[in-house]
Design a protein around this motif. Structure first.
Motif, PDB file in Angstrom:
ATOM      1  N   SER A 129     -35.839  20.097  17.135  1.00  0.00           N
ATOM      2  CA  SER A 129     -36.002  19.244  16.020  1.00  0.00           C
ATOM      3  C   SER A 129     -35.565  19.765  14.655  1.00  0.00           C
ATOM      4  O   SER A 129     -34.563  19.106  14.182  1.00  0.00           O
ATOM      5  N   SER A 130     -36.243  20.421  14.375  1.00  0.00           N
ATOM      6  CA  SER A 130     -35.855  21.420  13.021  1.00  0.00           C
ATOM      7  C   SER A 130     -34.618  21.938  13.180  1.00  0.00           C
ATOM      8  O   SER A 130     -33.686  21.916  12.318  1.00  0.00           O
ATOM      9  N   GLU A 131     -34.119  22.750  14.427  1.00  0.00           N
ATOM     10  CA  GLU A 131     -32.862  23.302  14.434  1.00  0.00           C
ATOM     11  C   GLU A 131     -31.829  22.504  14.507  1.00  0.00           C
ATOM     12  O   GLU A 131     -30.721  22.587  13.863  1.00  0.00           O
ATOM     13  N   GLU A 132     -31.964  21.233  15.213  1.00  0.00           N
ATOM     14  CA  GLU A 132     -30.937  20.239  15.402  1.00  0.00           C
ATOM     15  C   GLU A 132     -30.671  19.801  13.974  1.00  0.00           C
ATOM     16  O   GLU A 132     -29.384  19.524  13.606  1.00  0.00           O
ATOM     17  N   ILE A 133     -31.702  19.362  13.313  1.00  0.00           N
ATOM     18  CA  ILE A 133     -31.325  18.730  11.817  1.00  0.00           C
ATOM     19  C   ILE A 133     -30.601  19.629  10.897  1.00  0.00           C
ATOM     20  O   ILE A 133     -29.712  19.313  10.382  1.00  0.00           O
ATOM     21  N   LEU A 134     -31.056  21.218  10.878  1.00  0.00           N
ATOM     22  CA  LEU A 134     -30.670  21.859  10.023  1.00  0.00           C
ATOM     23  C   LEU A 134     -29.197  22.464  10.459  1.00  0.00           C
ATOM     24  O   LEU A 134     -28.297  22.792   9.639  1.00  0.00           O
ATOM     25  N   HIS A 137     -42.149  27.038   8.340  1.00  0.00           N
ATOM     26  CA  HIS A 137     -40.823  27.515   9.137  1.00  0.00           C
ATOM     27  C   HIS A 137     -39.795  26.619   8.650  1.00  0.00           C
ATOM     28  O   HIS A 137     -38.747  27.236   8.546  1.00  0.00           O
ATOM     29  N   PHE A 138     -39.850  25.299   8.807  1.00  0.00           N
ATOM     30  CA  PHE A 138     -38.816  24.580   8.360  1.00  0.00           C
ATOM     31  C   PHE A 138     -38.166  24.585   6.805  1.00  0.00           C
ATOM     32  O   PHE A 138     -37.149  24.807   6.621  1.00  0.00           O
ATOM     33  N   THR A 139     -39.237  24.829   6.040  1.00  0.00           N
ATOM     34  CA  THR A 139     -38.902  25.231   4.639  1.00  0.00           C
ATOM     35  C   THR A 139     -38.121  26.614   4.463  1.00  0.00           C
ATOM     36  O   THR A 139     -37.213  26.550   3.780  1.00  0.00           O
ATOM     37  N   SER A 140     -38.554  27.635   5.096  1.00  0.00           N
ATOM     38  CA  SER A 140     -38.002  28.843   5.161  1.00  0.00           C
ATOM     39  C   SER A 140     -36.392  28.934   5.648  1.00  0.00           C
ATOM     40  O   SER A 140     -35.465  29.198   5.255  1.00  0.00           O
ATOM     41  N   CYS A 141     -36.227  27.937   6.791  1.00  0.00           N
ATOM     42  CA  CYS A 141     -35.077  27.726   7.359  1.00  0.00           C
ATOM     43  C   CYS A 141     -34.042  27.009   6.383  1.00  0.00           C
ATOM     44  O   CYS A 141     -32.889  27.407   6.388  1.00  0.00           O
ATOM     45  N   LEU A 142     -34.878  25.863   5.807  1.00  0.00           N
ATOM     46  CA  LEU A 142     -33.844  25.252   4.670  1.00  0.00           C
ATOM     47  C   LEU A 142     -33.444  26.171   3.822  1.00  0.00           C
ATOM     48  O   LEU A 142     -32.331  25.900   3.106  1.00  0.00           O
ATOM     49  N   MET A 143     -34.379  26.879   3.104  1.00  0.00           N
ATOM     50  CA  MET A 143     -34.023  27.896   2.290  1.00  0.00           C
ATOM     51  C   MET A 143     -33.040  28.726   2.511  1.00  0.00           C
ATOM     52  O   MET A 143     -31.870  28.908   1.749  1.00  0.00           O
ATOM     53  N   GLU A 144     -32.888  29.398   3.717  1.00  0.00           N
ATOM     54  CA  GLU A 144     -31.852  30.103   4.080  1.00  0.00           C
ATOM     55  C   GLU A 144     -30.197  29.226   4.240  1.00  0.00           C
ATOM     56  O   GLU A 144     -29.327  29.763   4.067  1.00  0.00           O
ATOM     57  N   VAL A 145     -30.285  28.016   4.802  1.00  0.00           N
ATOM     58  CA  VAL A 145     -29.122  27.309   4.705  1.00  0.00           C
ATOM     59  C   VAL A 145     -28.691  26.982   3.247  1.00  0.00           C
ATOM     60  O   VAL A 145     -27.450  27.332   3.099  1.00  0.00           O
ATOM     61  N   LEU A 146     -29.686  26.824   2.171  1.00  0.00           N
ATOM     62  CA  LEU A 146     -29.109  26.828   0.766  1.00  0.00           C
ATOM     63  C   LEU A 146     -28.784  28.084   0.324  1.00  0.00           C
ATOM     64  O   LEU A 146     -27.833  27.916  -0.608  1.00  0.00           O
ATOM     65  N   VAL A 147     -29.403  29.063   0.485  1.00  0.00           N
ATOM     66  CA  VAL A 147     -28.779  30.461   0.221  1.00  0.00           C
ATOM     67  C   VAL A 147     -27.504  30.706   0.430  1.00  0.00           C
ATOM     68  O   VAL A 147     -26.494  30.976  -0.262  1.00  0.00           O
TER      69      VAL A 147
END
Length: 199
Positions: free
Chosen positions: A62-67, A120-130
């Motif tokens: 779910s996290s991967e799909e959303i991100l 995990h979700f927060t760190s993945c979103l952080m990388e998207v923002l980076v």
């Protein structure tokens, strides 16, 4: 992902994801079971196991799909410099897409970003923002010599600030529109918070 997913599969996966989000919000991730999820989604456990190994697999997929949706949305409007006018008072389409995509799945983002056991979700979103900010800065100013701080520090600074603002916006139940949020973030990132230079 070249092959389109069957609409029935999409619907089933969304029902399970929505059930997961609701239950995490109510009880916390650790306290819920696959049976809880399937009961809430009004699906049987056999259906669940056709799609996911366990609740952790549901969470990660779910996290991967959303991100992935977020990444595709904000990358779709990156164009040439002539299309990327940062000095315009109107927010760039990329900024609006960022907030619109998050608002489409606002409850999921809110739960996944504020649940204590889901870093995990927060760190993945952080990388998207980076990545998002890096691309914007590279278009706006590709020359490192023209920056006042090393590029990687600036990128991480803005990414952390954006993430903090997004979490605040979600926790407040999105009191401002995506366009308003995009306008404010773009303004503060480029001009700072002051009308006149106070120094």
């Amino acid at each position: 992902m070249s092959k389109k997913m069957d609409p029935r599969v999409v619907r089933t996966r969304r029902m399970l994801r929505d059930a997961l989000v609701e239950l995490i919000r109510e009880r916390g991730y650790e306290k819920i079971t696959v049976r809880d999820i399937t009961n809430r989604a009004t699906l049987n456990r056999a259906t669940f196991y056709l799609h996911y190994r366990d609740k952790l697999d549901l969470l990660y997929q779910s996290s991967e799909e959303i991100l992935n949706d977020l990444t595709e949305s904000i990358n779709s409007s990156f164009g040439g410099k002539e299309e990327f006018d940062f000095l315009n008072d109107q927010p760039n389409e990329n900024f609006i897409n960022l907030f619109e995509q998050i608002s489409l799945n606002g409850e999921l983002y809110k739960v996944f970003l504020t649940e204590k056991n889901m870093p995990h979700f927060t760190s993945c979103l952080m990388e998207v923002l980076v990545d998002f900010i890096s691309k914007g800065m590279n278009i706006m100013q590709p020359d490192d010599q023209m920056l006042t701080v090393p590029r990687e520090i600036a990128v991480r600074y803005f990414a952390a600030a954006f993430l903090g603002v997004i979490v605040w916006w979600l926790e407040k139940d999105m009191p401002y529109t995506p366009k308003y949020m995009a306008t404010q973030l773009m303004s503060i990132a480029i001009k700072g918070p002051y009308v006149d230079n106070p120094f």
